[in-house]
Design an enzyme around this catalytic site. Sequence first.
Site, short mmCIF file in Angstrom:
data_model
loop_
_atom_site.label_atom_id
_atom_site.label_comp_id
_atom_site.label_asym_id
_atom_site.label_seq_id
_atom_site.Cartn_x
_atom_site.Cartn_y
_atom_site.Cartn_z
N LYS A 43 -4.91 -1.71 9.94
CA LYS A 43 -5.12 -1.75 8.49
C LYS A 43 -5.37 -3.15 7.95
CE LYS A 43 -3.87 2.61 7.56
NZ LYS A 43 -4.53 3.55 6.66
N ARG A 96 0.36 15.71 13.40
CA ARG A 96 1.70 16.12 13.79
C ARG A 96 1.83 17.63 13.90
NH1 ARG A 96 2.82 12.22 10.06
NH2 ARG A 96 3.25 13.85 8.57
N GLU A 124 -9.30 4.25 -2.43
CA GLU A 124 -8.06 3.97 -3.17
C GLU A 124 -8.40 3.27 -4.49
OE1 GLU A 124 -4.82 2.18 -1.11
OE2 GLU A 124 -5.40 2.98 0.86
N SER A 138 -9.59 -5.30 3.60
CA SER A 138 -9.50 -4.35 2.50
C SER A 138 -10.38 -4.90 1.39
CB SER A 138 -8.06 -4.19 2.01
OG SER A 138 -7.20 -3.82 3.07
N GLU A 166 -10.77 4.05 3.30
CA GLU A 166 -9.81 4.81 2.51
C GLU A 166 -10.15 4.59 1.05
OE1 GLU A 166 -5.81 3.79 3.92
OE2 GLU A 166 -5.94 5.49 5.30
N TYR A 186 1.20 5.64 -0.30
CA TYR A 186 0.70 6.79 0.47
C TYR A 186 0.94 8.00 -0.41
CZ TYR A 186 0.34 9.57 4.88
OH TYR A 186 -0.02 10.43 5.89
N HIS A 189 -3.80 14.08 0.84
CA HIS A 189 -4.09 13.20 1.98
C HIS A 189 -2.94 13.24 3.00
CE1 HIS A 189 -5.38 9.76 4.31
NE2 HIS A 189 -4.24 9.14 4.07
N THR A 241 -4.79 6.53 0.03
CA THR A 241 -6.02 7.31 0.01
C THR A 241 -5.95 8.44 -1.01
OG1 THR A 241 -6.23 6.84 2.35
CG2 THR A 241 -7.60 8.62 1.48
N ASP A 263 0.85 -1.19 0.00
CA ASP A 263 0.00 0.00 0.00
C ASP A 263 0.88 1.24 0.00
OD1 ASP A 263 -2.43 1.31 -0.08
OD2 ASP A 263 -2.64 1.39 2.10
CA CA Z 1 -4.27 2.71 2.73
#
Ligand code: CA
Length: 423
Positions: A261, A150, A209, A265, A207, A136, A141, A357, A134
């Site tokens: 996670k 953060r 995707e 999925s 998410e 990112y 996102h 995402t 996966d």
């Molecule tokens: Ca993901």
Amino acid sequence: MIVANNPALKSWVAVPENSDFSIQNLPFGIFKTAGLTPRVGVRIGESVLDLKTLFVLGYLENLPFELSDFDCEYLNPMMKKGKLAVRQLRNRISKLLDTNFTDLQKNQHHVDQVLLDVNNVEMCMPVQIGDYTDFYSSKEHATNVGIMFRDPANALLPNWLWIPVGYHGRASSVILSGQDIHRPKGQIKPNDNEDPIFSPSRQVDFELEMGFITFDGKPLGDSISTSEADDYIFGLCLFNDWSARDIQKWEYVPLGPFLAKNFASSMSAWIVTLDALQPYAVETPNQEPKVLSYLEFEGKKSFDINLQVAIQPENTAETVISNSNFKYMYWNMAQQLAHHTVNGCNIRTGDLMGSGTISGPTEDSYGSMLELCWKGTKPLKMNDGTERRFILDGDTVIMRGYCEANGVRIGFGEVKAKLLAAK
Ligand code: CA
């Protein structure tokens, strides 16, 4: 141009207006019926073409396939034959369904055997997934998550603009659209100042995707360049990478997501080939700073795929909560694959790569509840008057995707799954 992509093609098989499954699409899947064992099928309109029977009847001769490639519970043996073989197969199917060719069309006895009503078949998991990675890769996102969790001033971590960041997921819990899931349990930390507790997750999220499925790659130690990447990508599906935000927040340091996670999925049933998507290729967003040489690429490597997310509460109509697009992704699939293999890591037939995402630039195009409700501070109103901050028991999450250009629409159908109470 790939002949099966010709926008002028028309089929003698009925295709409803605005169908995702025009003759220019011809996605692959696995189906079965009460009387038929699992086998390879191709979708057109509201019909499914049975490739096993089509092969037995002699319509797939002089192609590099054998009966066992279609008489199979996964697409893997067919994919093993590689990009050019699958392209030839899709071109042949296109011809058989083309209104200008009568080979199959004129033989009603055969048509009755090979064309099934989609409502009379049961779709199966299309691919035996070996490994699931996966990424990112949405800048929007990653920025949103960085701001929330953060530091708003340094929302993107220093490596993000240099590396298509990813992690190794888990293939065993990738499931077919339509299979319900249970709310996961795990360690959560409701109060920062207190010890964690064991609890059902209180922040189950989706998410939005896209996933892509690979052909066989190169031997261990070799790399796939961005210019070679297309030859190793079979096709794409819709992909809901379910996530438990409260479990994620507590567990993800220092090695990244784990139990937040891998509980489920969901993927859509029809794999749309990368070939079929070529007419919808677009430029990738500008990348600044300039990427390292192995991530440079030429041509249009992103795809204009309209994406939508809806929540359907139990016993009421759905509410559309997001409209995004695959073209927003900062890192394209060719870069992801080049990066994945640059160290010599090998890929195999049936590997699944998640995009990460897909969030767009506006608040109504975000690809997760986490962002749409901004960490729970801005609940979404459903059409039935209720509110959502995250997904509730009984909610069905539905994702759809399609492309449209030159008067031709091709699409992915949908991926959906209902969240049931924790076991
Ligand atoms: Ca993901």
